[in-house]
Motif scaffolding. Structure first.
Motif, PDB file in Angstrom:
ATOM      1  N   ARG A   1      -3.528  -4.525   5.387  1.00 36.28           N
ATOM      2  CA  ARG A   1      -4.875  -5.558   5.459  1.00 36.28           C
ATOM      3  C   ARG A   1      -5.455  -5.561   4.276  1.00 36.28           C
ATOM      4  O   ARG A   1      -5.956  -6.676   3.891  1.00 36.28           O
ATOM      5  N   ARG A   2      -5.593  -4.790   3.228  1.00 41.84           N
ATOM      6  CA  ARG A   2      -6.260  -4.544   2.297  1.00 41.84           C
ATOM      7  C   ARG A   2      -5.520  -5.351   0.990  1.00 41.84           C
ATOM      8  O   ARG A   2      -6.194  -5.645   0.080  1.00 41.84           O
ATOM      9  N   GLN A   3      -4.213  -5.269   1.009  1.00 38.25           N
ATOM     10  CA  GLN A   3      -3.153  -5.823   0.200  1.00 38.25           C
ATOM     11  C   GLN A   3      -3.698  -5.412  -1.326  1.00 38.25           C
ATOM     12  O   GLN A   3      -4.012  -6.366  -2.344  1.00 38.25           O
ATOM     13  N   PRO A   4      -3.522  -4.326  -1.794  1.00 35.13           N
ATOM     14  CA  PRO A   4      -3.855  -3.707  -2.720  1.00 35.13           C
ATOM     15  C   PRO A   4      -2.843  -4.154  -3.928  1.00 35.13           C
ATOM     16  O   PRO A   4      -1.794  -4.715  -3.675  1.00 35.13           O
ATOM     17  N   ARG A   5      -3.233  -4.322  -5.390  1.00 37.52           N
ATOM     18  CA  ARG A   5      -2.341  -4.521  -6.525  1.00 37.52           C
ATOM     19  C   ARG A   5      -1.523  -3.362  -6.932  1.00 37.52           C
ATOM     20  O   ARG A   5      -0.662  -3.395  -7.444  1.00 37.52           O
ATOM     21  N   ALA A   6      -2.175  -2.230  -6.715  1.00 44.36           N
ATOM     22  CA  ALA A   6      -1.609  -0.971  -6.961  1.00 44.36           C
ATOM     23  C   ALA A   6      -1.596   0.195  -5.801  1.00 44.36           C
ATOM     24  O   ALA A   6      -2.548   0.211  -4.995  1.00 44.36           O
ATOM     25  N   LEU A   7      -0.555   0.646  -5.665  1.00 43.29           N
ATOM     26  CA  LEU A   7      -0.230   1.566  -4.578  1.00 43.29           C
ATOM     27  C   LEU A   7       0.479   3.040  -4.958  1.00 43.29           C
ATOM     28  O   LEU A   7       1.453   2.827  -5.532  1.00 43.29           O
ATOM     29  N   ASP A   8      -0.105   3.995  -4.561  1.00 39.06           N
ATOM     30  CA  ASP A   8       0.269   5.113  -4.944  1.00 39.06           C
ATOM     31  C   ASP A   8       0.943   5.967  -3.879  1.00 39.06           C
ATOM     32  O   ASP A   8      -0.044   6.346  -2.719  1.00 39.06           O
ATOM     33  N   LEU A   9       2.221   6.122  -3.662  1.00 37.02           N
ATOM     34  CA  LEU A   9       2.792   6.962  -2.558  1.00 37.02           C
ATOM     35  C   LEU A   9       3.533   8.184  -3.200  1.00 37.02           C
ATOM     36  O   LEU A   9       4.292   8.846  -2.172  1.00 37.02           O
ATOM     37  N   SER A  10       3.132   8.705  -4.052  1.00 35.24           N
ATOM     38  CA  SER A  10       3.887   9.818  -4.816  1.00 35.24           C
ATOM     39  C   SER A  10       3.776  11.112  -4.022  1.00 35.24           C
ATOM     40  O   SER A  10       2.696  11.236  -3.447  1.00 35.24           O
ATOM     41  N   TRP A  11       4.707  11.860  -3.936  1.00 37.08           N
ATOM     42  CA  TRP A  11       4.982  13.073  -3.258  1.00 37.08           C
ATOM     43  C   TRP A  11       4.473  12.972  -1.776  1.00 37.08           C
ATOM     44  O   TRP A  11       3.757  13.727  -1.253  1.00 37.08           O
ATOM     45  N   THR A  12       4.886  11.934  -1.190  1.00 33.34           N
ATOM     46  CA  THR A  12       4.607  11.726   0.132  1.00 33.34           C
ATOM     47  C   THR A  12       5.801  11.652   1.028  1.00 33.34           C
ATOM     48  O   THR A  12       6.990  11.677   0.563  1.00 33.34           O
ATOM     49  N   GLY A  13       5.669  11.871   2.376  1.00 30.88           N
ATOM     50  CA  GLY A  13       6.994  11.621   3.305  1.00 30.88           C
ATOM     51  C   GLY A  13       7.220  10.465   3.830  1.00 30.88           C
ATOM     52  O   GLY A  13       7.755  10.425   4.611  1.00 30.88           O
ATOM     53  N   VAL A  14       6.897   9.296   2.880  1.00 33.02           N
ATOM     54  CA  VAL A  14       7.275   7.914   3.308  1.00 33.02           C
ATOM     55  C   VAL A  14       8.659   7.866   3.785  1.00 33.02           C
ATOM     56  O   VAL A  14       9.549   8.342   2.962  1.00 33.02           O
TER      57      VAL A  14
END
Length: 248
Positions: A36-49
């Motif tokens: 919904r927020r449509q970021p330009r930068a996304l940090d998913l580091s060290w996650t369980g994605v």
């Protein structure tokens, strides 16, 4: 008033960057909130994605410019191999376990269904300007693919890559290397195979402004100081030993 506040909450102008790092699990509401927020930068580091979650996100974030996946599993990150990344400019893949040449090849090569003449024929990362690969088990075979399929890199992080050595620097700075003219920041810290013999090669990179050679055991401080004094071209300053910086 409540509706206006809700619209403001999801206004993408208010969410240029989103940080979900170090979360063990990502819930559906979290993922929906990101879209919904449509970021330009996304940090998913060290996650369980998971791979499924990452694919779902990337297919809905066509304007994403920066993606940080350091410390995630290769199984999840492999979603990049089939995801559209038209606006991506920064990709962080540091310290992902079990990433070798064959895995990086999947990310760099054009999609298998690409037809001759299409813009994607040079690879999925052709528009990426900054690539972070610290701690990966890549070899010069991967660097050759980088030169061909990621030719616009201005910043490259190969720190603590155990197989990077003098031949790697030869590849990056060769007359046929597009990165020779584009590299501004190069991080080779902790690359223990580098020796003093490779240092003059960096003079081939006229745009280089930051060269990090810290913790390279076989590089002598004296040889690094000589390179700093000579520069490629013009002198560097050394705020720390084996860290060469040039003011813009």
């Amino acid at each position: 008033v409540k509706k206006a506040r809700t619209q403001e909450c999801y206004d993408k102008r208010l969410w240029p960057r989103m940080d979900l790092s170090r979360r063990k699990s990502l819930t559906p509401p979290m993922l929906s909130g990101v879209v919904r927020r449509q970021p330009r930068a996304l940090d998913l580091s060290w996650t369980g994605v998971s791979k499924k979650q990452l694919m779902w996100l990337l297919n809905r974030l066509q304007g994403l410019q920066e993606l940080v996946l350091s410390g995630c599993s290769w199984l999840s990150v492999s979603a990049l191999g089939s995801a559209p990344l038209p606006a991506l400019r920064l990709l962080d893949l540091r310290w992902i376990e079990d990433v070798k040449d064959s895995q990086l090849r999947e990310l760099l090569l054009p999609p298998p269904d690409t037809k001759p003449g299409q813009t994607e024929s040079r690879g999925r990362l052709q528009g990426v300007a900054e690539l972070r690969l610290a701690g990966l088990e890549l070899t010069d075979a991967s660097l050759r693919l980088l030169l061909r399929h990621a030719p616009q890199l201005s910043a490259l992080d190969l720190s603590h890559c155990a197989h990077v050595g003098d031949p790697s620097v030869h590849l990056l700075t060769a007359p046929t290397s597009p990165l020779r003219e584009t590299l501004v920041h190069l991080n080779l810290a902790g690359c223990h195979r580098l020796t003093d013999h490779c240092l003059p090669l960096f003079r081939r990179c006229p745009r280089l402004r930051r060269l990090d050679l810290r913790s390279c055991r076989q590089l002598s401080p004296e040889a690094c100081a000589r390179l700093a004094a000579a520069g490629p071209p013009g002198p560097f300053r050394c705020p720390e030993e084996k860290l060469l910086l040039k003011d813009s």
